[in-house]
Structure formats: C-alpha cells, structure tokens
Design an enzyme around this catalytic site. Structure first.
Site, PDB file in Angstrom:
ATOM      1  CG  ASP A 144     -18.251  12.756  39.645  1.00 29.96           C
ATOM      2  OD1 ASP A 144     -19.433  12.373  39.830  1.00 29.96           O
ATOM      3  OD2 ASP A 144     -17.299  12.348  40.337  1.00 29.96           O
TER       4      ASP A 144
ATOM      5  CB  SER B 225     -17.561   7.698  46.292  1.00 25.33           C
ATOM      6  OG  SER B 225     -18.804   7.392  45.716  1.00 25.33           O
TER       7      SER B 225
ATOM      8  CG  HIS C 113     -19.591  11.009  43.096  1.00 25.48           C
ATOM      9  ND1 HIS C 113     -18.629  10.608  42.204  1.00 25.48           N
ATOM     10  CD2 HIS C 113     -19.807   9.964  43.936  1.00 25.48           C
ATOM     11  CE1 HIS C 113     -18.256   9.362  42.498  1.00 25.48           C
ATOM     12  NE2 HIS C 113     -18.965   8.946  43.533  1.00 25.48           N
TER      13      HIS C 113
END
Ligand SMILES: *[C@@H]1O[C@H](CO)[C@@H](O)[C@H](O)[C@H]1NC(C)=O
Ligand SMILES: *[C@@H]1O[C@H](CO)[C@@H](O)[C@H](O)[C@H]1NC(C)=O
Ligand SMILES: *[C@@H]1O[C@H](CO)[C@@H](O)[C@H](O)[C@H]1NC(C)=O
Ligand SMILES: *[C@@H]1O[C@H](CO)[C@@H](O)[C@H](O)[C@H]1NC(C)=O
Ligand SMILES: *[C@@H]1O[C@H](CO)[C@@H](O)[C@H](O)[C@H]1NC(C)=O
Length: 375
Positions: free
Chosen positions: A336, A45, A339
């Site tokens: 978040d 990600s 991340h």
C-alpha cells in the site's frame, strides 16, 4: 571476546567473517529444526498480525485485498502476504505463525511465543492517537506480563522454570516508525516537532525505548533481542504525496535524515545494552540499508507507487476495501502507500536472518543470535 561484540564497524567486519564461516557449516536456513523454543514480537503495523482487528481504529488491515497472497486471506497483516516476522518464524523452524496476543486470551497457545504488534503504535504513548485505538510499546509490555503470568501458571507456579524458558526465546522489536510518521511529522496534530529538534527527539525516543527494553530484560527474562531499525520513510508514497519531494530527490530528504539520526541512536543503544547486560545479546537489523539495496534490485520494477489502490478516507495510506491490486505484486516494493510487499519483506527477512553484508545486521545476525549459547 564476548564483551567486544559491538556495532563498531572495525570489530563488526571481523565478526562477520567469523560468523559467515560458521554459517556455511550450518547451512543457510535450518529447515526442519526448531532453533529456539519461542519467539515474542513487539512492533507496529509492519509486524501486526491481527491485534488491531477488534479495536476502534482506522489502522487495521483485516479486509481484502490485504492477505491476497496469504493462505488465511485477510488477517490483519498489513501486506499482501507474510510479514518479515512471519518469514523469520519459518526460518527459525516454527510450523505455525506466532499467534497474535488478541487470539491468545485465556493463555492457550502461548508456549511458542506471542505477537503483540499493533498498527499505529509507537514507543511514545500518544503516537498514532489520531487514527484511533492502538497498543503502544508500554501496553505491549503489559500484555506480555499477562502472557508471562499464564506461562508461570502452566509451569506449576515455578517462576524460575518460566524464567529459564523465557531466557531461550528470541524477541523482535520494531517500533519507531509511527513516532515519526504518526507523530513528529504531523505538526498540526502533535507538538513534538516544536518541542524537540530531530537530534533531541531521536534521543528521547531511544531513552524511552531503552527503559522498555530493560523492562523486558529485567522483569521478563529476555536475553536474545533483535531490534529492527527504521526504513527510508521519506520515500513511502504516502509521505511523498503529503509532503512533496523536492530538491531533485524522489524522497522527502529531511524525513530520511531524521530517521537515520534515530537509527544511529538505536545502534549506539545496542552497543550500550550489550556492554551493560553481559548475559544478554541485543542486535540491530539495518532495515534502512537492506531495503535501500532492494530498491536497486532489477526484480523490483516499481519502487515509488503502491500496488493496491489507496483512498483518501484512509489518509492515502491503506488499500481501499475490495479493490483489485496490481497483478505483478512481486515487482512492487510497496504494497500500500506505506507498507512493504511480501517480496520486499522476504528480501529483508532473508538478510536479517543470514546477513549477506557486514552492514546488514550488527554485531551478529538472527541465525547467530538463535544459535548463541549465553551461559
Ligand atoms: C522449578 O524449576 C526448576 C528449573 O526447571 C527446577 O530445578 C526446580 O526443581 C523446580 N522447582 C519446583 C518447586 O518444582
Ligand atoms: C531541500 O533542501 C533545503 C536546503 O538544503 C532543505 O532545507 C529542505 O528541507 C529540503 N527539502 C526537502 C523536502 O527535503
Ligand atoms: C550502561 O551503564 C552505564 C554506567 O553504569 C550507564 O551510565 C548507562 O546509562 C547504561 N546504559 C544503558 C543503556 O543501560
Ligand atoms: C473508503 O471510501 C470508499 C469510497 O467512498 C468506500 O467504498 C470504502 O468502503 C471506504 N473504506 C475503505 C476501508 O476503503
Ligand atoms: C530468500 O531466501 C529464500 C530461501 O533461501 C529464497 O528462495 C528466496 O529467493 C530469497 N528471496 C529474496 C527476495 O532474497
């Protein structure tokens, strides 16, 4: 000379001084000049720029407030702005960000490189399956084969011309995070922690990664490869919330310990690949150390909480859709609950491109890797 470029500390210090001198001659970032013709990206990600958008998965970030500080808005990037590889592509002199594989079907815009990274994916095929579809490292290599075949096709079926071109590119690989947070440390969903000790698991991951990287070298001509190590995953707000920090630490120490065992294996792998594949150069980017230093910088005022609100339907990791994030995003280490913010990505990209300490990268940094003449 060339065969003694190891991640061994004694040699590394000497090389750091050597390359720091040459770095100051060339200037910090080589603005305006394209350093390499192409940049290919493999990862999860933190490098994903839209490959998961059309997949049936919870691991996607193509909705506000993701991309709130990115010119194109939400794209699938798991941050408020640019990722580490976006910033590195700017340092390398690319005018446009490297396109996602999902956007290159048909093989139009592949010449400057392709980004295969997929949120939730890992070195291991089963990693992240509880969140839905994802493209594992093996799948990313299969997608790269599609790119390489269309490159050969565009060069008039001249395979040696394509290999020559692919030799000059930079390859970034940042896998492994999900093999821990979306596999080993989810014992109710994955059996790996009952099969392997942390030492054994790090070893099997490194062995599988090694085979994958050798495929990239042998089949697809990769010669300049930057391997990104893992960050202190035990400090991520989602991990602290689900496991509970104890022992007076702000982080889950046993998770950070496991991550460091893997990082040490990765450093050894870099040395071994450089010893065995003497016409290539592999480097290790010490994300763990660089990011730890960022957390003690005064400009990062909040290092233990996400900037965007997170909701339980996203397993307390991803931003809740359309919720207003914190206004002072540059002061947050995390965007978040897992991340990093663009400010943190900038900090890590800067020091991986131009190492500021001998522990940042080894044996050389990404700017050195770009300039390196391998033959
Ligand atoms: C293929 O490319 C190589 C390297 O660019 C070149 O030397 C060779 O002449 C090309 N071969 C053909 C058949 O075009
Ligand atoms: C706390 O310390 C004990 C004993 O050293 C250790 O077994 C345990 O894993 C630690 N807990 C965490 C969350 O790190
Ligand atoms: C490097 O070569 C040695 C000796 O041939 C071999 O045992 C080892 O597995 C190789 N390592 C890698 C990472 O290719
Ligand atoms: C999560 O749950 C909230 C509240 O139920 C809902 O508004 C939102 O659309 C859900 N999905 C995401 C991606 O946040
Ligand atoms: C990163 O480098 C750029 C360009 O040199 C600089 O403007 C910026 O302040 C640096 N950011 C961080 C977080 O180090």
């Amino acid at each position: 000379m060339k065969e003694s470029y190891y991640c061994n500390p004694a040699i590394r210090c000497f090389l750091f001084i050597l390359f720091s001198v040459s770095g100051s001659v060339h200037g910090r970032h080589d603005h305006g000049q394209l350093m390499v013709p192409c940049f290919f990206i493999f990862g999860a990600s933190s490098f994903d720029n839209g490959n998961n958008n059309a997949l049936p998965t919870l691991a996607k970030a193509n909705y506000p407030p993701y991309g709130i500080d990115f010119p194109a808005g939400p794209t699938g990037r798991f941050s408020n702005g640019r990722s580490i590889v976006d910033i590195i592509s700017e340092f390398l002199g690319f005018d446009d960000y490297i396109p996602s594989f999902a956007s290159t079907v048909g093989g139009e815009n592949i010449l400057k490189g392709v980004n295969y990274a997929s949120g939730g994916s890992g070195i291991r095929a089963e990693t992240g399956q509880h969140a839905g579809a994802r493209i594992s490292m093996d799948g990313q290599l299969r997608n790269h084969q599609i790119t390489v075949l269309s490159l050969i096709n565009r060069l008039g079926q001249n395979e040696s011309a394509a290999k020559e071109y692919l030799n000059k590119c930079i390859y970034a690989a940042g896998l492994g995070t999900n093999d821990y947070v979306s596999n080993y440390f989810l014992p109710s969903l994955y059996p790996t922690s009952r099969i392997y000790t942390p030492e054994q698991y790090a070893l099997v991951l490194a062995q599988q990664y090694s085979r994958q990287l050798k495929t990239l070298y042998t089949n697809y001509g990769a010669r300049k490869v930057a391997l990104f190590g893992l960050a202190q995953l035990g400090c991520a707000p989602s991990v602290v919330a689900s496991k509970g920090a104890t022992n007076g630490s702000a982080c889950v120490d046993y998770i950070n310990d496991a991550v460091q065992i893997f990082n040490n294996r990765l450093k050894e792998l870099v040395d071994e690949l450089n010893r065995n594949l003497t016409d290539a150069k592999f480097i290790y980017v010490n994300v763990y150390e660089i990011a730890s230093e960022a957390t003690s910088y005064p400009s990062f005022r909040v290092i233990d909480a996400p900037c965007c609100p997170v909701a339980s339907n996203n397993t307390l990791i991803l931003c809740t859709i359309n919720q207003t994030p914190c206004p002072n995003r540059d002061e947050y280490f995390y965007w978040d609950a897992l991340h990093l913010s663009e400010a943190t990505n900038m900090f890590i990209a800067n020091r991986s491109y131009n190492a500021q300490s001998p522990t940042d990268t080894c044996p050389i940094d990404i700017s050195d890797l770009a300039r390196l003449l391998l033959y």
